[in-house]
Motif scaffolding. Structure first.
Motif, PDB file in Angstrom:
ATOM      1  N   ALA A  22       3.965  -4.234   5.786  1.00 52.37           N
ATOM      2  CA  ALA A  22       2.685  -3.605   5.442  1.00 52.37           C
ATOM      3  C   ALA A  22       2.572  -2.269   6.156  1.00 52.37           C
ATOM      4  CB  ALA A  22       1.529  -4.508   5.845  1.00 52.37           C
ATOM      5  N   THR A  23       2.085  -1.297   5.439  1.00 52.95           N
ATOM      6  CA  THR A  23       1.767   0.003   6.013  1.00 52.95           C
ATOM      7  C   THR A  23       0.283   0.251   5.781  1.00 52.95           C
ATOM      8  OG1 THR A  23       2.403   1.081   3.945  1.00 52.95           O
ATOM      9  CG2 THR A  23       4.077   0.955   5.668  1.00 52.95           C
ATOM     10  N   VAL A  24      -0.235   1.319   6.350  1.00 58.07           N
ATOM     11  CA  VAL A  24      -1.655   1.641   6.226  1.00 58.07           C
ATOM     12  C   VAL A  24      -1.787   2.985   5.515  1.00 58.07           C
ATOM     13  CG1 VAL A  24      -3.814   2.014   7.476  1.00 58.07           C
ATOM     14  CG2 VAL A  24      -2.153   0.362   8.326  1.00 58.07           C
ATOM     15  N   TYR A  25      -2.721   3.051   4.563  1.00 58.12           N
ATOM     16  CA  TYR A  25      -3.009   4.301   3.857  1.00 58.12           C
ATOM     17  C   TYR A  25      -3.274   5.423   4.835  1.00 58.12           C
ATOM     18  CZ  TYR A  25      -4.159   2.888  -0.994  1.00 58.12           C
ATOM     19  OH  TYR A  25      -4.136   2.493  -2.284  1.00 58.12           O
ATOM     20  N   ASP A  26      -2.849   6.605   4.493  1.00 65.21           N
ATOM     21  CA  ASP A  26      -3.162   7.796   5.267  1.00 65.21           C
ATOM     22  C   ASP A  26      -4.627   8.168   5.012  1.00 65.21           C
ATOM     23  OD1 ASP A  26      -3.366  10.811   5.687  1.00 65.21           O
ATOM     24  OD2 ASP A  26      -1.345  10.384   6.430  1.00 65.21           O
ATOM     25  N   PRO A  27      -5.370   8.594   6.050  1.00 67.90           N
ATOM     26  CA  PRO A  27      -6.769   8.979   5.852  1.00 67.90           C
ATOM     27  C   PRO A  27      -6.947  10.121   4.842  1.00 67.90           C
ATOM     28  CG  PRO A  27      -6.251   8.875   8.191  1.00 67.90           C
ATOM     29  CD  PRO A  27      -4.973   8.663   7.443  1.00 67.90           C
ATOM     30  N   ARG A  75      -1.735   1.932  -6.760  1.00 66.26           N
ATOM     31  CA  ARG A  75      -0.284   1.839  -6.816  1.00 66.26           C
ATOM     32  C   ARG A  75       0.283   2.593  -5.620  1.00 66.26           C
ATOM     33  NH1 ARG A  75      -0.378  -2.024  -9.166  1.00 66.26           N
ATOM     34  NH2 ARG A  75      -0.587  -2.236 -11.378  1.00 66.26           N
ATOM     35  N   CYS A  76       1.475   2.212  -5.204  1.00 65.01           N
ATOM     36  CA  CYS A  76       2.158   2.943  -4.139  1.00 65.01           C
ATOM     37  C   CYS A  76       3.640   3.007  -4.473  1.00 65.01           C
ATOM     38  CB  CYS A  76       1.936   2.287  -2.777  1.00 65.01           C
ATOM     39  SG  CYS A  76       2.640   0.648  -2.611  1.00 65.01           S
ATOM     40  N   ASP A  77       4.313   3.945  -3.867  1.00 65.23           N
ATOM     41  CA  ASP A  77       5.755   4.038  -4.053  1.00 65.23           C
ATOM     42  C   ASP A  77       6.469   3.402  -2.866  1.00 65.23           C
ATOM     43  OD1 ASP A  77       5.069   5.919  -2.215  1.00 65.23           O
ATOM     44  OD2 ASP A  77       6.215   7.546  -3.119  1.00 65.23           O
ATOM     45  N   CYS A  78       5.823   2.375  -2.337  1.00 61.63           N
ATOM     46  CA  CYS A  78       6.371   1.642  -1.193  1.00 61.63           C
ATOM     47  C   CYS A  78       7.135   0.414  -1.688  1.00 61.63           C
ATOM     48  CB  CYS A  78       5.236   1.220  -0.259  1.00 61.63           C
ATOM     49  SG  CYS A  78       3.958   0.249  -1.063  1.00 61.63           S
ATOM     50  N   ASN A  79       7.835  -0.235  -0.808  1.00 63.12           N
ATOM     51  CA  ASN A  79       8.559  -1.458  -1.163  1.00 63.12           C
ATOM     52  C   ASN A  79       7.796  -2.701  -0.768  1.00 63.12           C
ATOM     53  OD1 ASN A  79      10.693  -0.004  -2.161  1.00 63.12           O
ATOM     54  ND2 ASN A  79      11.743   0.079  -0.206  1.00 63.12           N
ATOM     55  N   SER A  80       6.553  -2.537  -0.370  1.00 60.69           N
ATOM     56  CA  SER A  80       5.785  -3.670   0.142  1.00 60.69           C
ATOM     57  C   SER A  80       4.330  -3.530  -0.260  1.00 60.69           C
ATOM     58  CB  SER A  80       5.946  -3.739   1.655  1.00 60.69           C
ATOM     59  OG  SER A  80       5.541  -2.514   2.229  1.00 60.69           O
ATOM     60  N   ILE A  81       3.427  -3.554   0.705  1.00 61.09           N
ATOM     61  CA  ILE A  81       1.997  -3.434   0.444  1.00 61.09           C
ATOM     62  C   ILE A  81       1.420  -2.369   1.361  1.00 61.09           C
ATOM     63  CG2 ILE A  81       1.305  -5.261   2.062  1.00 61.09           C
ATOM     64  CD1 ILE A  81      -0.718  -6.152  -0.145  1.00 61.09           C
ATOM     65  N   ASP A  82       0.492  -1.606   0.835  1.00 54.00           N
ATOM     66  CA  ASP A  82      -0.159  -0.536   1.576  1.00 54.00           C
ATOM     67  C   ASP A  82      -1.622  -0.942   1.750  1.00 54.00           C
ATOM     68  OD1 ASP A  82       0.008   1.879   2.840  1.00 54.00           O
ATOM     69  OD2 ASP A  82       0.225   3.076   1.032  1.00 54.00           O
ATOM     70  N   LEU A  83      -2.071  -1.154   2.968  1.00 53.31           N
ATOM     71  CA  LEU A  83      -3.420  -1.644   3.245  1.00 53.31           C
ATOM     72  C   LEU A  83      -4.384  -0.510   3.567  1.00 53.31           C
ATOM     73  CD1 LEU A  83      -2.488  -4.588   5.633  1.00 53.31           C
ATOM     74  CD2 LEU A  83      -3.147  -4.778   3.227  1.00 53.31           C
ATOM     75  N   SER A  84      -5.641  -0.682   3.195  1.00 53.92           N
ATOM     76  CA  SER A  84      -6.668   0.254   3.648  1.00 53.92           C
ATOM     77  C   SER A  84      -6.852   0.048   5.158  1.00 53.92           C
ATOM     78  CB  SER A  84      -7.985   0.000   2.915  1.00 53.92           C
ATOM     79  OG  SER A  84      -8.491  -1.276   3.256  1.00 53.92           O
ATOM     80  N   ALA A  85      -7.432   1.032   5.821  1.00 50.37           N
ATOM     81  CA  ALA A  85      -7.637   0.915   7.264  1.00 50.37           C
ATOM     82  C   ALA A  85      -8.568  -0.249   7.592  1.00 50.37           C
ATOM     83  CB  ALA A  85      -8.195   2.217   7.825  1.00 50.37           C
ATOM     84  N   GLY A  86      -9.567  -0.496   6.748  1.00 49.86           N
ATOM     85  CA  GLY A  86     -10.484  -1.601   6.980  1.00 49.86           C
ATOM     86  C   GLY A  86      -9.781  -2.948   6.931  1.00 49.86           C
ATOM     87  N   ALA A  87      -8.896  -3.124   5.955  1.00 48.84           N
ATOM     88  CA  ALA A  87      -8.141  -4.375   5.843  1.00 48.84           C
ATOM     89  C   ALA A  87      -7.170  -4.520   7.012  1.00 48.84           C
ATOM     90  CB  ALA A  87      -7.388  -4.428   4.517  1.00 48.84           C
ATOM     91  N   ALA A  88      -6.484  -3.437   7.360  1.00 47.84           N
ATOM     92  CA  ALA A  88      -5.528  -3.480   8.466  1.00 47.84           C
ATOM     93  C   ALA A  88      -6.227  -3.819   9.780  1.00 47.84           C
ATOM     94  CB  ALA A  88      -4.799  -2.141   8.579  1.00 47.84           C
ATOM     95  N   TYR A  89      -7.379  -3.210  10.014  1.00 40.92           N
ATOM     96  CA  TYR A  89      -8.130  -3.463  11.243  1.00 40.92           C
ATOM     97  C   TYR A  89      -8.528  -4.932  11.352  1.00 40.92           C
ATOM     98  CZ  TYR A  89     -11.846  -3.215  14.714  1.00 40.92           C
ATOM     99  OH  TYR A  89     -12.631  -3.431  15.806  1.00 40.92           O
ATOM    100  N   ARG A  90      -9.022  -5.495  10.266  1.00 42.92           N
ATOM    101  CA  ARG A  90      -9.450  -6.893  10.281  1.00 42.92           C
ATOM    102  C   ARG A  90      -8.287  -7.859  10.485  1.00 42.92           C
ATOM    103  NH1 ARG A  90     -12.815  -3.927   7.540  1.00 42.92           N
ATOM    104  NH2 ARG A  90     -15.043  -4.351   7.487  1.00 42.92           N
ATOM    105  N   LEU A  91      -7.086  -7.443  10.077  1.00 44.25           N
ATOM    106  CA  LEU A  91      -5.900  -8.290  10.237  1.00 44.25           C
ATOM    107  C   LEU A  91      -5.173  -8.054  11.562  1.00 44.25           C
ATOM    108  CD1 LEU A  91      -4.497  -8.005   6.634  1.00 44.25           C
ATOM    109  CD2 LEU A  91      -5.306 -10.111   7.725  1.00 44.25           C
ATOM    110  N   GLY A  92      -5.520  -6.989  12.274  1.00 41.97           N
ATOM    111  CA  GLY A  92      -4.828  -6.676  13.515  1.00 41.97           C
ATOM    112  C   GLY A  92      -3.528  -5.905  13.305  1.00 41.97           C
ATOM    113  N   VAL A  93      -3.373  -5.301  12.140  1.00 41.97           N
ATOM    114  CA  VAL A  93      -2.199  -4.468  11.856  1.00 41.97           C
ATOM    115  C   VAL A  93      -2.448  -3.103  12.488  1.00 41.97           C
ATOM    116  CG1 VAL A  93      -0.914  -3.308  10.012  1.00 41.97           C
ATOM    117  CG2 VAL A  93      -1.661  -5.670   9.709  1.00 41.97           C
ATOM    118  N   PRO A  94      -1.475  -2.551  13.216  1.00 37.76           N
ATOM    119  CA  PRO A  94      -1.672  -1.239  13.841  1.00 37.76           C
ATOM    120  C   PRO A  94      -1.979  -0.171  12.793  1.00 37.76           C
ATOM    121  CG  PRO A  94       0.424  -2.200  14.512  1.00 37.76           C
ATOM    122  CD  PRO A  94      -0.147  -3.095  13.479  1.00 37.76           C
TER     123      PRO A  94
END
Length: 105
Positions: A22-27, A75-94
């Motif tokens: 998982a990666t996080v969207y750029d602001p 959509r993303c051109d990633c090989n996985s999932i790209d999370l919003s900052a809100g979702a990442a924060y709630r999951l503890g993803v950096p």
């Protein structure tokens, strides 16, 4: 008709579970329209981007014992999932890095 067939196939298919990066969207994307709805992307909202899951699919993302149901809104051109900052924060993803997460859809 095509969407109906895809929806029926998804409902009939068993839940898929896998571990991905998982990666996080750029602001920078904040306020720009997302692919699925055309609405402004909210950086601290709960959403995700995926390269091939249908728009609106609800994905359960798990990281270190925390789980969150996240809708696919872009959509993303990633090989996985790209999370919003809100979702990442709630999951503890950096917010400035990447993490291994489990997804079920």
């Amino acid at each position: 008709m095509r969407r109906l067939l895809l929806l029926l196939a998804l409902l009939a298919a068993p839940v898929q579970a896998r571990t991905v990066t998982a990666t996080v969207y750029d602001p920078w994307y904040a306020g720009r329209p997302d692919y699925c709805t055309g609405r402004a992307y909210q950086h601290w909202g709960i959403s995700a981007a995926h390269p091939w899951l249908p728009c609106g699919t609800r994905v359960t993302v798990t990281h270190r014992g925390r789980s969150l149901v996240v809708p696919i809104k872009d959509r993303c051109d990633c090989n996985s999932i790209d999370l919003s900052a809100g979702a990442a924060y709630r999951l503890g993803v950096p917010l400035d890095g990447i993490a291994r997460v489990g997804i079920e859809y």
